[in-house]
Motif scaffolding. Sequence first.
Motif, PDB file in Angstrom:
ATOM      1  N   ARG A  53     -11.690 -28.183 -12.015  1.00 22.53           N
ATOM      2  CA  ARG A  53     -12.671 -28.806 -12.927  1.00 22.53           C
ATOM      3  C   ARG A  53     -13.273 -27.777 -13.886  1.00 22.53           C
ATOM      4  O   ARG A  53     -13.649 -28.118 -15.000  1.00 22.53           O
ATOM      5  N   ALA A  54     -13.391 -26.532 -13.419  1.00 24.97           N
ATOM      6  CA  ALA A  54     -13.932 -25.463 -14.267  1.00 24.97           C
ATOM      7  C   ALA A  54     -12.827 -24.816 -15.112  1.00 24.97           C
ATOM      8  O   ALA A  54     -13.084 -23.849 -15.831  1.00 24.97           O
ATOM      9  N   ARG A  55     -11.613 -25.344 -14.990  1.00 24.88           N
ATOM     10  CA  ARG A  55     -10.440 -24.829 -15.718  1.00 24.88           C
ATOM     11  C   ARG A  55     -10.206 -23.342 -15.416  1.00 24.88           C
ATOM     12  O   ARG A  55      -9.968 -22.538 -16.305  1.00 24.88           O
ATOM     13  N   GLN A  56     -10.249 -23.013 -14.138  1.00 19.66           N
ATOM     14  CA  GLN A  56     -10.032 -21.642 -13.677  1.00 19.66           C
ATOM     15  C   GLN A  56      -8.772 -21.599 -12.820  1.00 19.66           C
ATOM     16  O   GLN A  56      -8.819 -21.467 -11.601  1.00 19.66           O
ATOM     17  N   LEU A  57      -7.619 -21.687 -13.484  1.00 16.70           N
ATOM     18  CA  LEU A  57      -6.350 -21.724 -12.760  1.00 16.70           C
ATOM     19  C   LEU A  57      -6.149 -20.473 -11.912  1.00 16.70           C
ATOM     20  O   LEU A  57      -5.632 -20.556 -10.801  1.00 16.70           O
ATOM     21  N   PHE A  58      -6.583 -19.334 -12.395  1.00 12.56           N
ATOM     22  CA  PHE A  58      -6.409 -18.104 -11.617  1.00 12.56           C
ATOM     23  C   PHE A  58      -7.123 -18.202 -10.271  1.00 12.56           C
ATOM     24  O   PHE A  58      -6.610 -17.735  -9.246  1.00 12.56           O
ATOM     25  N   LYS A  59      -8.292 -18.842 -10.245  1.00 13.40           N
ATOM     26  CA  LYS A  59      -9.009 -19.024  -8.977  1.00 13.40           C
ATOM     27  C   LYS A  59      -8.335 -20.082  -8.118  1.00 13.40           C
ATOM     28  O   LYS A  59      -8.291 -19.958  -6.900  1.00 13.40           O
ATOM     29  N   VAL A  60      -7.822 -21.140  -8.753  1.00  9.24           N
ATOM     30  CA  VAL A  60      -7.061 -22.144  -7.999  1.00  9.24           C
ATOM     31  C   VAL A  60      -5.936 -21.450  -7.245  1.00  9.24           C
ATOM     32  O   VAL A  60      -5.740 -21.666  -6.044  1.00  9.24           O
ATOM     33  N   MET A  61      -5.211 -20.592  -7.951  1.00  9.80           N
ATOM     34  CA  MET A  61      -4.081 -19.902  -7.325  1.00  9.80           C
ATOM     35  C   MET A  61      -4.551 -18.938  -6.241  1.00  9.80           C
ATOM     36  O   MET A  61      -3.882 -18.795  -5.212  1.00  9.80           O
ATOM     37  N   ASP A  62      -5.690 -18.294  -6.452  1.00 10.85           N
ATOM     38  CA  ASP A  62      -6.237 -17.408  -5.416  1.00 10.85           C
ATOM     39  C   ASP A  62      -6.491 -18.179  -4.124  1.00 10.85           C
ATOM     40  O   ASP A  62      -6.112 -17.724  -3.035  1.00 10.85           O
ATOM     41  N   TYR A  63      -7.133 -19.337  -4.227  1.00 11.52           N
ATOM     42  CA  TYR A  63      -7.428 -20.134  -3.031  1.00 11.52           C
ATOM     43  C   TYR A  63      -6.151 -20.689  -2.400  1.00 11.52           C
ATOM     44  O   TYR A  63      -6.022 -20.726  -1.179  1.00 11.52           O
ATOM     45  N   TYR A  64      -5.217 -21.090  -3.230  1.00  9.47           N
ATOM     46  CA  TYR A  64      -3.938 -21.593  -2.731  1.00  9.47           C
ATOM     47  C   TYR A  64      -3.229 -20.516  -1.905  1.00  9.47           C
ATOM     48  O   TYR A  64      -2.753 -20.775  -0.798  1.00  9.47           O
ATOM     49  N   HIS A  65      -3.191 -19.306  -2.433  1.00  9.47           N
ATOM     50  CA  HIS A  65      -2.521 -18.207  -1.723  1.00  9.47           C
ATOM     51  C   HIS A  65      -3.325 -17.712  -0.521  1.00  9.47           C
ATOM     52  O   HIS A  65      -2.773 -17.132   0.406  1.00  9.47           O
ATOM     53  N   MET A  66      -4.618 -17.942  -0.547  1.00  9.66           N
ATOM     54  CA  MET A  66      -5.488 -17.522   0.551  1.00  9.66           C
ATOM     55  C   MET A  66      -5.314 -18.407   1.792  1.00  9.66           C
ATOM     56  O   MET A  66      -5.590 -17.980   2.914  1.00  9.66           O
ATOM     57  N   MET A  67      -4.882 -19.627   1.591  1.00  9.84           N
ATOM     58  CA  MET A  67      -4.812 -20.581   2.703  1.00  9.84           C
ATOM     59  C   MET A  67      -4.049 -20.037   3.911  1.00  9.84           C
ATOM     60  O   MET A  67      -4.600 -20.015   5.019  1.00  9.84           O
ATOM     61  N   PRO A  68      -2.810 -19.590   3.763  1.00 13.19           N
ATOM     62  CA  PRO A  68      -2.087 -19.089   4.940  1.00 13.19           C
ATOM     63  C   PRO A  68      -2.758 -17.860   5.568  1.00 13.19           C
ATOM     64  O   PRO A  68      -2.721 -17.696   6.789  1.00 13.19           O
ATOM     65  N   GLU A  69      -3.403 -17.038   4.744  1.00  9.38           N
ATOM     66  CA  GLU A  69      -4.116 -15.867   5.269  1.00  9.38           C
ATOM     67  C   GLU A  69      -5.258 -16.291   6.187  1.00  9.38           C
ATOM     68  O   GLU A  69      -5.644 -15.551   7.081  1.00  9.38           O
ATOM     69  N   ARG A  70      -5.809 -17.487   5.941  1.00 16.37           N
ATOM     70  CA  ARG A  70      -6.918 -18.014   6.741  1.00 16.37           C
ATOM     71  C   ARG A  70      -6.437 -18.979   7.820  1.00 16.37           C
ATOM     72  O   ARG A  70      -7.228 -19.675   8.439  1.00 16.37           O
ATOM     73  N   GLY A  71      -5.118 -19.050   8.001  1.00 22.15           N
ATOM     74  CA  GLY A  71      -4.571 -19.896   9.050  1.00 22.15           C
ATOM     75  C   GLY A  71      -4.485 -21.371   8.696  1.00 22.15           C
ATOM     76  O   GLY A  71      -4.386 -22.216   9.583  1.00 22.15           O
ATOM     77  N   VAL A  72      -4.504 -21.682   7.408  1.00 17.06           N
ATOM     78  CA  VAL A  72      -4.445 -23.067   6.946  1.00 17.06           C
ATOM     79  C   VAL A  72      -3.161 -23.251   6.138  1.00 17.06           C
ATOM     80  O   VAL A  72      -2.926 -22.534   5.173  1.00 17.06           O
ATOM     81  N   THR A  73      -2.337 -24.202   6.553  1.00 21.54           N
ATOM     82  CA  THR A  73      -1.061 -24.436   5.876  1.00 21.54           C
ATOM     83  C   THR A  73      -1.240 -25.489   4.787  1.00 21.54           C
ATOM     84  O   THR A  73      -1.736 -26.587   5.064  1.00 21.54           O
ATOM     85  N   PRO A  74      -0.835 -25.178   3.563  1.00 21.00           N
ATOM     86  CA  PRO A  74      -0.889 -26.181   2.498  1.00 21.00           C
ATOM     87  C   PRO A  74      -0.009 -27.387   2.856  1.00 21.00           C
ATOM     88  O   PRO A  74       1.015 -27.239   3.521  1.00 21.00           O
ATOM     89  N   ASP A  75      -0.409 -28.559   2.397  1.00 25.95           N
ATOM     90  CA  ASP A  75       0.383 -29.770   2.579  1.00 25.95           C
ATOM     91  C   ASP A  75       0.696 -30.369   1.212  1.00 25.95           C
ATOM     92  O   ASP A  75       0.407 -29.751   0.175  1.00 25.95           O
ATOM     93  N   ALA A  76       1.277 -31.554   1.203  1.00 23.95           N
ATOM     94  CA  ALA A  76       1.665 -32.189  -0.063  1.00 23.95           C
ATOM     95  C   ALA A  76       0.454 -32.459  -0.955  1.00 23.95           C
ATOM     96  O   ALA A  76       0.544 -32.334  -2.180  1.00 23.95           O
ATOM     97  N   VAL A  77      -0.686 -32.791  -0.362  1.00 20.65           N
ATOM     98  CA  VAL A  77      -1.905 -33.020  -1.153  1.00 20.65           C
ATOM     99  C   VAL A  77      -2.340 -31.720  -1.818  1.00 20.65           C
ATOM    100  O   VAL A  77      -2.688 -31.705  -3.006  1.00 20.65           O
ATOM    101  N   THR A  78      -2.307 -30.642  -1.065  1.00 18.51           N
ATOM    102  CA  THR A  78      -2.675 -29.331  -1.613  1.00 18.51           C
ATOM    103  C   THR A  78      -1.784 -28.998  -2.805  1.00 18.51           C
ATOM    104  O   THR A  78      -2.274 -28.632  -3.877  1.00 18.51           O
TER     105      THR A  78
END
Length: 132
Positions: A53-78
């Motif tokens: 919503r803030a149009r911060q794609l770089f942060k979107v990608m940071d959180y996306y890549h952070m997920m497995p590091e935090r033990g959370v697996t992305p799914d189809a919704v992610t």
Amino acid sequence: GIKGNIITYNAVLMACEKSGDSDGAQEMFERMSAEQVPMDRATFHAMIGACDRARQLFKVMDYYHMMPERGVTPDAVTVSNVLMACSNAKDPLTAIKVYNDARAKFDVHRTPGMFNNLIGALHRGKRYDLVY
């Protein structure tokens, strides 16, 4: 004060997402991390949405890549949400990488929603040559 848990933090993160307050979401995420509150997909979906919503794609990608590091697996919704952020940012090349990596890295099966958001990113980025 009252100590937060995953439910209360996710509720605040979702409110930040809905209001487009990526700074507030970031602050809550950092507090959640500092307090070692477990995180789940809802946590990251809210962060990805707030950053989109803030149009911060770089942060979107940071959180996306952070997920497995935090033990959370992305799914189809992610993946679909990240692809939508790529579309909103008019970044078709990142969208293609996310789409292709989803299956290889996370065993996420492609869905019509993911494909639709990929096509949207290619269209908005005017990369019709990449449609295959």
